[in-house]
Design a protein around this motif. Structure first.
Motif, PDB file in Angstrom:
ATOM      1  N   ASP A   1       0.813  -1.218   0.000  1.00  0.00           N
ATOM      2  CA  ASP A   1       0.000   0.000   0.000  1.00  0.00           C
ATOM      3  C   ASP A   1       0.849   1.272   0.000  1.00  0.00           C
ATOM      4  O   ASP A   1       0.337   2.361   0.196  1.00  0.00           O
ATOM      5  CB  ASP A   1      -0.951  -0.001   1.186  1.00  0.00           C
TER       6      ASP A   1
ATOM      7  N   ARG B   1       2.859   7.477   0.327  1.00  0.00           N
ATOM      8  CA  ARG B   1       1.540   8.094   0.246  1.00  0.00           C
ATOM      9  C   ARG B   1       1.585   9.551   0.694  1.00  0.00           C
ATOM     10  O   ARG B   1       0.622  10.283   0.507  1.00  0.00           O
ATOM     11  CB  ARG B   1       0.535   7.330   1.112  1.00  0.00           C
TER      12      ARG B   1
ATOM     13  N   VAL C   1      -2.024   7.335  -5.397  1.00  0.00           N
ATOM     14  CA  VAL C   1      -1.986   6.937  -3.993  1.00  0.00           C
ATOM     15  C   VAL C   1      -2.073   8.178  -3.096  1.00  0.00           C
ATOM     16  O   VAL C   1      -2.642   8.129  -2.009  1.00  0.00           O
ATOM     17  CB  VAL C   1      -0.699   6.126  -3.700  1.00  0.00           C
ATOM     18  N   GLN C   2      -1.537   9.296  -3.557  1.00  0.00           N
ATOM     19  CA  GLN C   2      -1.582  10.531  -2.776  1.00  0.00           C
ATOM     20  C   GLN C   2      -3.024  10.950  -2.526  1.00  0.00           C
ATOM     21  O   GLN C   2      -3.378  11.295  -1.418  1.00  0.00           O
ATOM     22  CB  GLN C   2      -0.858  11.663  -3.506  1.00  0.00           C
TER      23      GLN C   2
ATOM     24  N   GLN D   1      -4.671   8.767   0.103  1.00  0.00           N
ATOM     25  CA  GLN D   1      -4.183   9.027   1.451  1.00  0.00           C
ATOM     26  C   GLN D   1      -4.798  10.303   2.001  1.00  0.00           C
ATOM     27  O   GLN D   1      -5.181  10.369   3.148  1.00  0.00           O
ATOM     28  CB  GLN D   1      -2.649   9.154   1.448  1.00  0.00           C
TER      29      GLN D   1
END
Length: 138
Positions: free
Chosen positions: A41, A60, A130-131, A134
């Motif tokens: 992840d 992230r 992914v940012q 998050q």
């Protein structure tokens, strides 16, 4: 003149193509090259993380650690080895593994195009995706 036109077309077409396949292909690359250290992840909790002298960073949070802007150029340079970061630890250079004949233009925050191999582009697109996940999770 033709070179400028080709770069402009590549920049214009790149983001549309990236939205369709980049993040999915980038996730596959991430799982193959990066997950052992950074975790599946991207939270830095991969199986190798405990054995490393320095803990791999939580990928992230790249945007957050960079004042709210994803550091495209720095990420590309660290992954492909153009800018090794000694404080990072033992990260291998993946540039030769990601090198290919097909290059894609990525627009830097300044608007300047940066040409990268398609596979590196896809990996960066995945890390960008992914940012946003998050940011919404916290």
């Amino acid at each position: 003149m033709l070179v400028r036109l080709a770069v402009a077309v590549a920049i214009a077409a790149g983001p549309v193509w990236a939205q369709d396949t980049g993040a999915d292909e980038g996730r596959d690359l991430f799982l193959y090259f990066c997950a052992e250290c950074h975790g599946k992840d991207a939270a830095s909790l991969g199986p190798m993380a405990e054995m490393m002298a320095l803990r791999p960073p939580d990928l992230r949070q790249l945007t957050e650690r960079n004042g709210g802007e994803f550091p495209i150029e720095a990420v590309a340079k660290q992954i492909d080895g153009r800018q090794p970061v000694a404080a990072h630890g033992d990260m291998p250079v993946f540039g030769p593994s990601l090198d290919e004949d097909q290059y894609v233009a990525m627009a830097l925050p300044s608007g300047q195009p940066m040409m990268v191999p398609r596979s590196l582009h896809n990996l960066i697109v995945y890390l960008q995706s992914v940012q946003s996940h998050q940011a919404g999770a916290e």
